[in-house]
Design a protein around this motif. Sequence first.
Motif, PDB file in Angstrom:
ATOM      1  N   PRO A   1     -34.992  94.023  34.499  1.00 39.70           N
ATOM      2  CA  PRO A   1     -36.160  94.220  35.358  1.00 39.70           C
ATOM      3  C   PRO A   1     -36.261  95.678  35.794  1.00 39.70           C
ATOM      4  CG  PRO A   1     -34.391  93.220  36.599  1.00 39.70           C
ATOM      5  CD  PRO A   1     -33.891  93.344  35.194  1.00 39.70           C
ATOM      6  N   PRO A   2     -37.443  96.104  36.290  1.00 37.15           N
ATOM      7  CA  PRO A   2     -37.563  97.498  36.724  1.00 37.15           C
ATOM      8  C   PRO A   2     -36.615  97.810  37.871  1.00 37.15           C
ATOM      9  CG  PRO A   2     -39.525  96.219  37.292  1.00 37.15           C
ATOM     10  CD  PRO A   2     -38.667  95.341  36.460  1.00 37.15           C
ATOM     11  N   VAL A   3     -36.257  99.078  37.926  1.00 42.06           N
ATOM     12  CA  VAL A   3     -35.248  99.490  38.914  1.00 42.06           C
ATOM     13  C   VAL A   3     -35.954  99.908  40.204  1.00 42.06           C
ATOM     14  CG1 VAL A   3     -33.454 101.199  39.359  1.00 42.06           C
ATOM     15  CG2 VAL A   3     -33.778 100.288  37.037  1.00 42.06           C
ATOM     16  N   PRO A   4     -35.512  99.373  41.341  1.00 37.63           N
ATOM     17  CA  PRO A   4     -36.129  99.812  42.609  1.00 37.63           C
ATOM     18  C   PRO A   4     -35.861 101.299  42.842  1.00 37.63           C
ATOM     19  CG  PRO A   4     -34.761  97.869  42.916  1.00 37.63           C
ATOM     20  CD  PRO A   4     -34.498  98.352  41.535  1.00 37.63           C
ATOM     21  N   ALA A   5     -36.821 101.967  43.428  1.00 33.45           N
ATOM     22  CA  ALA A   5     -36.655 103.404  43.640  1.00 33.45           C
ATOM     23  C   ALA A   5     -37.247 103.784  44.982  1.00 33.45           C
ATOM     24  CB  ALA A   5     -37.347 104.166  42.520  1.00 33.45           C
ATOM     25  N   ARG A   6     -36.908 104.968  45.412  1.00 43.01           N
ATOM     26  CA  ARG A   6     -37.535 105.516  46.628  1.00 43.01           C
ATOM     27  C   ARG A   6     -38.240 106.805  46.233  1.00 43.01           C
ATOM     28  NH1 ARG A   6     -34.928 103.643  51.398  1.00 43.01           N
ATOM     29  NH2 ARG A   6     -35.310 105.591  52.478  1.00 43.01           N
ATOM     30  N   VAL A   7     -39.428 106.956  46.726  1.00 40.44           N
ATOM     31  CA  VAL A   7     -40.214 108.137  46.341  1.00 40.44           C
ATOM     32  C   VAL A   7     -40.814 108.754  47.597  1.00 40.44           C
ATOM     33  CG1 VAL A   7     -42.262 108.923  45.097  1.00 40.44           C
ATOM     34  CG2 VAL A   7     -40.749 107.269  44.030  1.00 40.44           C
TER      35      VAL A   7
END
Lengths: 538, 1048
Positions: free
Chosen positions: A454-460
């Motif tokens: 699954p897509p990787v959680p990120a902080r932007v």
Amino acid sequence: MSPAALFAAIYVPNFILQAIGRCEPELRTRPLAIIDGPPPTYQVVALNRLAEILGVARGMTKAAVTQFAHVTIRTRCRVREEAAHAALLDVAWSITPRVEDAAPDTLLIDISGLTTLFGDAEAIASEIASRASTFGMNVQAAVSANVETARIVARALPGPTIVPEGQERRFLETLPVSMLSPRQELSDIFERWGVTTCKALASLPVLALSECVGQEGVRLQAIASGKGIRPLLLAEPAQHFEEWFELDEAVDDLEALSFLLGRLLDQLSVRLSARALSIAAVRVNFELQPAFDHAFDTSCELLRVKPSARTFSCNLELPVPTRDSKLLLKLLRLRLQSRPPDAPIQKIRMAAQSSLARVTQGALFVPTAPDPDKLELTIARIASVVGERNVGSPQLLDSHRSDAFHMQKFSIAAAGVNTSESAAKHFTNNNLQNSSDHHSTTEAPVIALHVFRPPVPARVRLQGSKPAFASFQGCSGKVVHASGPWRSSGQWWEDQPWQEDAWDLEIIFSGESPARHGLYRFCYDGIQEKWLVRGVYD
Amino acid sequence: MYVELHARSAFSFLEGAATPEQLASTCSSLGMTSMTLLDRDGLYGAPRFYLAAQKIGIRAHIGAEVTCVQGWRYPLLVTSPEGYKNLCRLITRMKLRAAKGEGAVETKELESASGGLICLTGGDEGPLAYALRTAGREGVRRCLEQLSVVFGRENVYVELQRHFSIEEERRNRVAIELAGSLHLPLLATNGVCHALPVQREILDVFTCLRHHRVLSNAGRLLSCNSERYLKSPLQMNALFADLPEAIANTEELAARLQFTLKDLGYKFPIYSTPNHQSQMDFLRDRTRDGMIHRYGAQNERATLQIQRELALIEKLDLAGYFLIVWDIVRFCRENNILVQGRGSAANSAVCYSLGITAVDPVGMNLLFERFLSEERGEWPDIDLDLPSGDQRERAIQYVYERYGKLGAAMTANVITYRGKSAAREIGKVLSFDPETLNRLASLVSAWEYTDSNDTLTRQFKDAGLDLSNHRILKFFELCQKVQDLPRHLGQHSGGMVVCQGQLDSVVPLEPATMPGRVVVQWDKEDCADMGIVKVDLLGLGMMAVLEDSIQLIRAHNKEEIDLGLLPQDDEKVYSALQRADTIGLFQVESRAQMSCLPRLKPKCFYDIVVQVAIIRPGPIVGKMVHPYLNRRQGREAVESLHPSLESTLSRTLGVPLFQEQLLRIAMIAAGFSGGEAEELRRAFGFKRSEARMKEVEIKLRHGMENQGIIGGTQDKIVQAITSFALYGFPESHAASFALIAYASAFLKCHYLAAFTAAMLNNQPMGFYQPATLIKDAQRHGLKFKPIDITRSQWLCTIEESAEGLLVRVGLRYVKGLRKETALQILAQRNRQPFTSIEDLKQRVPHLQKDEMRVLASIGALNFISSKARMHRRSALWQVERAGRPAGVLFEAHVRTDDSDRSSLFSPLDPMNDQERLIADFHGTGLTTGHHPMTQHRVHLNRSGVSPASRLGSLRDGSLVRVAGAVIVRQRPGTAKGFVFLSLEDETGVANIIITPQLFERDHTVVVHNSFLMIEGVLQNQDGVISVKAGIIKPFHLTSAAAPAHDFH
């Protein structure tokens, strides 16, 4: 006794109702209405006398029936009708092998020469009625030397009726022509003619009738006169194999369930073996114990609109037919292990789809493929670990949503074709390929996106409306170049719409020497309000 | 400042989701000063866009996306009147050579029509995107160069759109680069398809409808996101921050678009007069001739009025218009086509003198300003009523012939998404199964009236549907949003526009579905708003009845009827009206009219005018009916709203009933001019806006204050005007209708056979089924003969007998009998009478078995053999025999034996009365025999059931029981949920009133039964007789019954 032909007809009055009552005998003493039809337009299709006395009538809508507080409402159950019909056939076959399956509620049997076994015609009729009642059904039986007379009289008159030879016409004459089941066109003609009873039809001149309505009219007239003679059309043995099991105490233990499943599979296997058939697919339906929150809610409305998980099914489709009940049991166990039902099981219904046994072997020059049985077992084992939806061949969906796909069942035959097809589709669909301009694809270098599933959680962190700083999986870095947003949204008509802004970001990761660059596809999920990394460009 | 120059409205049919008005108002609210509407292949939405923009003070630029044969679309913007003409002609040309809804231009056609047009390179469907897709960068270069050649370099703009799509951005890069190298200007647009982001849902639904898909399988056909909404200049500036010139160019280009629809260039055709006489002089002469005929030479009032009117007509240069309408009327007269003008034209003494209308406005003191005023600055509205059918078609074809194919056209009728059809299509797109779809569609209630308990929640619950289901909620949201959005273009029933010169340079023309017809792209209202003159040639069923009646009277009564010369005070007519004996009469036959007639008791023609106008939503909603009737019966004093209004309201006993009175009130009480008063009516009319109404009201109050009318009186007058303006009936219109009503009553009273036959030959029309018309005529003494294949024609005919004239029912009433087969039967019969059913079958081989069965079952074949009369069952027996092929072997034998076969004895019993009745109703929907109730009368009498005819003699308040066939069920919107039934028995019709509570309880019984028995309290007030139902039961006697006129 004379050796002359003698036929009996068995008719189940109010069959739809009896099919329900057979499984729930307690309903027979209560006002009962059976409804049927497409969901919002339920109508009463059958009812018992008690309900009729209260004022319920055929054709009433469900909403109208619910106004009668004491009337129990049941939905028509065709499976039960099939079962009742099968039981009725069993009744007939227990008397004689010469059975005609005339209608779901009507059987015709040849009872010639059975008097030595059962006694006279009356005794046979009573025997039929009595055996039917042990199967939970009240039937109307009629005996006549004329098979059609027996059929009509059984449908028209209650109780065992014996039509003495030569008296057929007298029994039939008051009955309406509709009892002869004429075609609609003939029925309309008779109605226009004012020919309403069998007597009226029988009294028409044969030749003139033949001129007017042809041989079909003459045939009906002969039946109306008690003269039509025809042989029985003997029923073929069923091709459908099904076993039911109902438990007094619900089972929630796989071991105990395996025992029951094994028994049912053995039974099916033996039945099919006897007919030189194999099992191509098994469909097991479990009826589950109602969950606590539904235990007190018997409102059908609620059940219909929000189907509760009261049933659970488990299907096996085999790449090649088999009779190996042990293999089947293993597959079923693996399936149930990976996706167990969420409530104890009360009822099991197992149906087998039959197929001819495999009689050919693989071609000589075709590369060897894994043994289909073993492959199936292996896939089932993988599925039990990773989940059923995560095994198979991916197929792209026609959607603006990037990376929308679903898993198809893997099969060796289709695998080669699928792979090339899906690759081609992926090529045409992939946003990264400039599909609209094949000229530019030759000019621009092709880069590939490794998708994270699954897509990787990120902080932007944003600067203005553009991403300036991103971190994920313990790495973080400065965004040196951002391209986007590429905005898409859809499925607004579903409970779960989606909406996302995709960005292609070039990031310089901090704290690494030499500085590492990376080119990533990020997206912002507008519904969940989260940033995710969809993949990395090679 | 950014200007949106590429927007589609819902008039791009399924490719846009906002109305032009919505786009204009959103544009204004975003602070833009102008906007361009580019609908697909048409200017369908242009007038609405222009008018809406004009109202809110922005500029509306006009253009269209024009499809070319290769598949892309050129976005073309109009800069000048020449460009507008070119665009209209281009679209007309491509439309007229293709099937309805299709058409494309050739690139070479553009070369000759590019003057005054600016071409953009478009979005996804534009030429640039197409070139890029098919031929890459080089293709784009070639495309831009070609456009520069066709339109001129200065008239081509390279369009850039940004909807956050990577694909689009790639295209933009190519476009920017090539625009630079070719020195073409860039132009930012948003390719708008909807006004607000949320309307994307509608657009997706439309996309599905266009591609015959459902939402779940439409995939990438749907919009990628919701970005095609009308964005603010701020948003667009931000989007194109890197290309400020693309934004700046929008303003520059907008400044070049000088054309507006104000410069339409429409001219009404000139009527060519003999001897080069001027149009005005010619009109004056025709009017004078007519006036002498109508009024006599010495009528001073009429002369003055006509002079006043002619002066205004001359001033407004409208002589040509009057002459053209007069010309159509003259054509109709010369060709024996009955014609009568209606609408506000009846207010004009000139129209009356010219024979256009039949109402004397001078005698009736009608208000001319309602028809024509200087202030209004619009063309007068003349509607002509013609007999529906072929006669009207002849008149239409005459106009086409007279003005040429490109000089006259029908106005369009914009079909919009409404009620059930919208529900069904949206349900389909949401993938509801057919049953749920039916259920959902039925929730869009067919009732005219819905009570307060009929909430959505309840309706859903009753239908067994879950309101918390997201999809079902979406369904209703979408149904509401899609209401009134255009669906496709139809043809208006009678509106025609004519033009001096080429109509195709004023508005694009299209082929209609009907062969030989051409329609303009604008509907009736839009044409009127744009100042295009229209003439309504309307088909009226009763006109056809009157015309047919006159012919039948001429043939059988040997009398000549001139509708203009009917005696005006016929006793029989007024007596019938006073008794509400009005079944079949024009305008006064409805249940509500019937209950009013005995109270109003019409005694003169003007009473009929009042009668026609009083049962309308205006007087009912405005609570004018009861005060008027009470005053008429002397139960209430006649008081005017204000002493100054006495003369205006005296004719209607102080109660305003007509629109003209309202205008006069405004003129007298508030000092409005005729034009201002008309402006007031329009402000409160169908396209009412709150702001405009408020504005007019202030003006009205101010005017009244100046006249010294203040306080309660002022409020009362304002109240009367506001509640009435929308629904009020014009007096002139009522007078025209009253004339027809009177004529129909006169013919029914004096020539019942001819009138009834004509009525039966023009069905369906009016309020009642043929079965009811026949029973009513029978009660009036007319005899009918049943359908007989040896005597009947296709239409109902009149036969002469010793008992007088009687009506023979025609073959058109045989259910399932095709007209061409019936005509073959008649042709064969005329050649030689039939001898048997076998003979009939052989000589009319197209006659199908089912058709023969119906003929036999209704007794139409009983007399086919000259030897003996058959009964119906005998005929049915023979029909079955005749229908079966004998086979090759016996064919010769059968042929020789025919006559024997047909006279063979049938073994079947004859039908009894009941069976004959059922067969009659099944086969024809009517019976010429006894009423179904007749044979049960003895039994009914024993059960205490009163016949309908006896109710009048019973005391008010007595308990009665009635039974009969339900012929009408009504639940009018103005009746607060009350249901009205008409029960017919063999003696007449009983009127039943059902309260909302009772209806709710016995809904199924009332709706689903053909015959009812009702017990209740008799109401006998002022001769109006009805039964207030208490108990309703189904009455089972026979399955025969004509369908009721349900809930209309």
